[in-house]
Design a protein around this motif. Structure first.
Motif, PDB file in Angstrom:
ATOM      1  N   ALA A  58       0.836  -1.209   0.000  1.00  0.00           N
ATOM      2  CA  ALA A  58       0.000   0.000   0.000  1.00  0.00           C
ATOM      3  C   ALA A  58       0.869   1.256   0.000  1.00  0.00           C
ATOM      4  CB  ALA A  58      -0.924  -0.008   1.217  1.00  0.00           C
ATOM      5  N   ALA A  59       1.949   1.242   0.786  1.00  0.00           N
ATOM      6  CA  ALA A  59       2.844   2.405   0.831  1.00  0.00           C
ATOM      7  C   ALA A  59       3.536   2.606  -0.516  1.00  0.00           C
ATOM      8  CB  ALA A  59       3.876   2.222   1.941  1.00  0.00           C
ATOM      9  N   TYR A  60       3.941   1.514  -1.134  1.00  0.00           N
ATOM     10  CA  TYR A  60       4.571   1.599  -2.454  1.00  0.00           C
ATOM     11  C   TYR A  60       3.621   2.255  -3.456  1.00  0.00           C
ATOM     12  CZ  TYR A  60       6.156  -0.043  -7.051  1.00  0.00           C
ATOM     13  OH  TYR A  60       6.523  -0.119  -8.369  1.00  0.00           O
ATOM     14  N   ASN A  61       2.365   1.801  -3.488  1.00  0.00           N
ATOM     15  CA  ASN A  61       1.393   2.361  -4.428  1.00  0.00           C
ATOM     16  C   ASN A  61       1.144   3.844  -4.164  1.00  0.00           C
ATOM     17  OD1 ASN A  61       0.891   0.008  -5.948  1.00  0.00           O
ATOM     18  ND2 ASN A  61      -0.570  -0.740  -4.426  1.00  0.00           N
ATOM     19  N   GLU A  62       1.143   4.212  -2.895  1.00  0.00           N
ATOM     20  CA  GLU A  62       0.895   5.616  -2.540  1.00  0.00           C
ATOM     21  C   GLU A  62       2.088   6.503  -2.895  1.00  0.00           C
ATOM     22  OE1 GLU A  62       0.149   8.403   1.428  1.00  0.00           O
ATOM     23  OE2 GLU A  62      -0.011   6.202   1.575  1.00  0.00           O
ATOM     24  N   LEU A  63       3.275   6.104  -2.466  1.00  0.00           N
ATOM     25  CA  LEU A  63       4.455   6.947  -2.680  1.00  0.00           C
ATOM     26  C   LEU A  63       4.873   6.986  -4.148  1.00  0.00           C
ATOM     27  CD1 LEU A  63       6.657   6.107   0.436  1.00  0.00           C
ATOM     28  CD2 LEU A  63       4.888   7.823   0.150  1.00  0.00           C
ATOM     29  N   LYS A  64       4.490   5.981  -4.886  1.00  0.00           N
ATOM     30  CA  LYS A  64       4.800   5.933  -6.316  1.00  0.00           C
ATOM     31  C   LYS A  64       4.212   7.131  -7.054  1.00  0.00           C
ATOM     32  CE  LYS A  64       2.580   2.925  -8.622  1.00  0.00           C
ATOM     33  NZ  LYS A  64       1.992   1.665  -9.129  1.00  0.00           N
ATOM     34  N   GLN A  65       3.179   7.749  -6.492  1.00  0.00           N
ATOM     35  CA  GLN A  65       2.546   8.890  -7.158  1.00  0.00           C
ATOM     36  C   GLN A  65       3.517  10.062  -7.320  1.00  0.00           C
ATOM     37  OE1 GLN A  65      -0.438   8.296  -8.513  1.00  0.00           O
ATOM     38  NE2 GLN A  65      -0.172   6.273  -7.551  1.00  0.00           N
ATOM     39  N   ILE A  66       4.440  10.229  -6.378  1.00  0.00           N
ATOM     40  CA  ILE A  66       5.453  11.288  -6.495  1.00  0.00           C
ATOM     41  C   ILE A  66       6.345  11.006  -7.701  1.00  0.00           C
ATOM     42  CG2 ILE A  66       7.404  12.403  -5.341  1.00  0.00           C
ATOM     43  CD1 ILE A  66       6.072  11.621  -2.664  1.00  0.00           C
TER      44      ILE A  66
END
Length: 722
Positions: A674-682
């Protein structure tokens, strides 16, 4: 008595904690005893005989022939020298025939099982992280977005690390020591390892593993999961690191940020491997380059083509006029001060090359270099040259530099010669022009210091006898780090604090003993060594009082062979044309800009976004998503556009290094995903911003002034910081 009571109480508490810890281990082992027995049953390790060992050997050799035919061939007629497989009390073991001792005091499988379980409870994960950059004077877009990603990722990791078992999904695992291989079976069977490295310097021991390790089970399992296995066998410390460095380039160097390491046993050879790996680990995580830097290099090389700066040709040729002429390469190390009188007195009997900031010191000593080298690409280098306040002194020198150096630097010299710098999109574009590589080559080992550039360019021009003065790349713990007449010191000798001293590395000194250095200078030393190894025709002598440079012979002033009656003007004129292109670099300008047109950048960004935008549901899927990005970049190489790969690759490595650290944080799988998917937006926002940025900057040289970005380097007439 009262003074000793607290000590006794503290000792009792320590013992109680240790007893509690040991009891926990016993309890856990008892709880898992059933599953351990099942593993033991499955691997047929409850007992064995010669038939069992031979059966393993034949099945393993068959599977090796399929997956590792070179290893299979090496093992076909292998005869162990020191370590032999043995059966002790019905169980396999290794015997050292020199001493008669067993490698495993206890049963090998039990030993491996205990090691594995303890490791799972406290896994050893590399602690590397990409650092937040407080300052961004150049306004690099790469840094701006990466800072956002680093800040968010650090918070996630800090909030989620602690007390977790080794996760089932592992990005990269290095196993030092093969032994009989039961620990390898446990790791491979119980964990989905994306990239597994096994390092065993003793071929006897790997050979023994063929009789016990279920390679016939492990190799197809790793293959079916889509993992990779790298065997580093019979290898010494430096050879292993170089192999690992090369392999990590293929697998993705960003994975080293999340690397687990397991040591099965300690031998002298493995201890040396570990120490060497630790000592050079930084090489895996530096020198990647990044997008803005690459764009700058494209602009500078293009303008230098327009300026018709001639290229040095493919290195290798020499002539009798140059072969034995002594060349003094003058770095800015502290020992330059002790050699200045010698250089000044004999400058008419040798060719003198100044390196970067050493030019100021040499001028103060009354030394007039024949060639001057620069390497950094930013505009403030031009400002530093202006700060010498003697434009005519500069005009009299011949500049040697990679074509990525700022065009304003080239304009300050009466004559200049440039080299295509290896690893740059600008050079990849030049090499794509038909006929270019017939006459020119990408300059290797030209980084990270100007001394590297000077050694390369001296050889390329045709010189073969080099003397290194002030190329210290290290210094005594209590000594100066640069020449006292350089920009690093005030006129009164006080350190201006520009150079941040560290004692990261202790390396052998050129004349014995040890000196301290840092990662940057140590890498410079290694790159000079690599260049000298590639060019054995070079006779290189080191008069520096810093680090030992292998391939460069330690030398004192009295041993320097000077050239009496040197026709210096004639030699300089000849050297500046002998292996230098005379047809004009401007002929490459039109195809260069066509290859690097913005029309190619936007479609590539769209392709990368299409790969990255979908959310993933597992760690492995995230890892594969990043690998797909790198593979898509390699598609550009296959399509004949390598310059697009090198334009993007450096930044991708940094962003992936941050994301892989999040993805493989030792905590719950779904939390990491979940963190990967979220931070990937940057990361996605960064890629979306590239097309517009590239169009605005790819033909614009860096314009940050010395005053804006490098105030610490400014020097007044009195030599004080302004």
């Amino acid at each position: 008595m009262s003074d000793t009571l607290p000590l006794i109480e503290e000792t009792i508490r320590d013992l109680e904690e240790k007893i509690s810890h040991l009891k926990g281990i016993v309890d856990r082992q008892q709880e898992n005893s059933t599953s351990y027995e099942k593993v033991a049953d499955r691997l047929c390790l409850l007992g064995c005989d010669d038939d069992y060992l031979l059966g393993h050997y034949h099945r393993n050799m068959a599977i090796l022939e399929h997956y590792f035919p070179d290893v299979h061939q090496a093992m076909l007629d292998y005869q162990p020298v020191r370590y032999h497989i043995d059966i002790v009390d019905g169980l396999p073991n290794l015997r050292d025939i020199e001493s008669g001792a067993l490698v495993y005091p206890q049963a090998a499988f039990t030993t491996a099982l205990c090691q594995y379980e303890e490791y799972c409870l406290a896994p050893k994960l590399s602690s590397s992280r990409i650092q937040y950059t407080d300052e961004n004077p150049m306004g690099f877009m790469h840094v701006e977005f990466l800072n956002q990603l680093v800040t968010a990722s650090d918070k996630f990791v800090d909030d989620n690390v602690g007390g977790e078992r080794l996760p089932k999904d592992i990005g990269m695992l290095l196993i030092f020591g093969m032994g009989l291989g039961f620990h390898v079976e446990l790791f491979a069977t119980n964990h989905d390892i994306h990239h597994l490295y096994i390092i065993e310097p003793d071929l006897d021991i790997f050979y023994a593993s063929l009789f016990t390790t279920a390679w016939f089970h492990i190799l197809p399992l790793i293959d079916a999961r889509g993992g990779t296995l790298q065997l580093n066998l019979g290898i010494e410390a430096e050879e292993f690191f170089e192999a690992h460095l090369n392999d990590s380039t293929i697998r993705g160097r960003y994975n080293i940020i999340s690397t687990y390491g397991f040591v099965h046993y300690q031998t002298k050879a493995i201890a040396e491997l570990l120490e060497h790996y630790k000592h050079r680990y930084y090489e895996l995580s530096m020198g990647w380059g990044f997008y803005d830097d690459a764009v700058m290099s494209i602009a500078h090389q293009g303008h230098n083509l327009h300026g018709d700066i001639p290229f040095v040709k493919i290195a290798g040729k020499t002539d009798g006029k140059l072969r034995n002429v002594p060349v003094f390469i003058c770095g800015n190390g502290p020992s330059l001060d002790r050699h200045a009188d010698f250089i000044r007195q004999h400058q008419d009997k040798a060719i003198v090359i100044s390196c970067g900031t050493s030019l100021r010191a040499l001028k103060k000593y009354g030394i007039k270099p024949d060639f001057h080298c620069e390497q950094e690409r930013t505009y403030p280098i031009a400002g530093l040259l202006d700060d010498i306040k003697d434009p005519e002194f500069l005009r009299e020198r011949v500049l040697l530099a990679p074509g990525t150096v700022h065009p304003e630097v080239f304009k300050k010299f009466r004559k200049a010669i440039m080299a295509p710098k290896h690893g740059e999109p600008a050079t990849d574009a030049l090499e794509s022009i038909p006929g270019f590589t017939d006459r020119f080559e990408a300059a290797l080992h030209i980084n990270p210091t100007v001394a590297n550039t000077a050694v390369y360019m001296a050889h390329a021009l045709g010189f073969r006898t080099l003397y290194l003065f002030g190329v210290d790349l290290g210094h005594q713990r209590s000594g100066n780090h640069h020449s006292v007449h350089s920009v690093y010191y005030k006129a009164n000798g006080d350190d201006r604090g520009i150079y941040q001293e560290t004692d990261d590395y202790v390396v052998p000194g050129n004349f014995g003993g040890e000196v301290i250095t840092n990662a940057f200078f140590n890498l410079s030393r290694i790159c000079i060594e690599r260049l000298l190894k590639r060019r054995p025709e070079l006779m290189c002598f080191n008069l520096g009082e810093g680090a030992l440079i292998r391939g460069a012979i330690p030398c004192h002033q009295e041993d320097v062979l000077l050239a009496d009656n040197l026709d210096k003007a004639g030699v300089l004129d000849f050297a500046a044309s002998f292996n230098v292109d005379g047809e004009g670099a401007r002929r490459f300008e039109k195809p260069y800009w066509e290859y690097l047109s913005p029309q190619w950048v936007e479609p590539l960004c769209e392709a990368l976004l299409a790969i990255l935008e979908p959310d993933v549901t597992s760690r492995r899927a995230g890892s594969l998503q990043m690998e797909s990005v790198m593979e898509r970049l390699r598609d550009e190489i296959r399509a004949g556009r390598p310059y697009l790969n090198s334009l993007f690759e450096g930044s991708m490595l940094y962003y992936h290094a941050v994301l892989v650290r999040v993805l493989y944080t030792p905590t719950e799988d779904q939390r990491c995903v979940a963190a990967y998917n979220e931070l990937k937006q940057i990361y996605l926002d960064y890629i979306r911003a590239i097309p517009g940025h590239y169009k605005a900057h790819y033909q614009r040289p860096n314009s940050l002034s010395l005053e804006e970005g490098y105030n610490d380097w400014l020097v007044t007439d009195e030599g004080e910081a302004s």
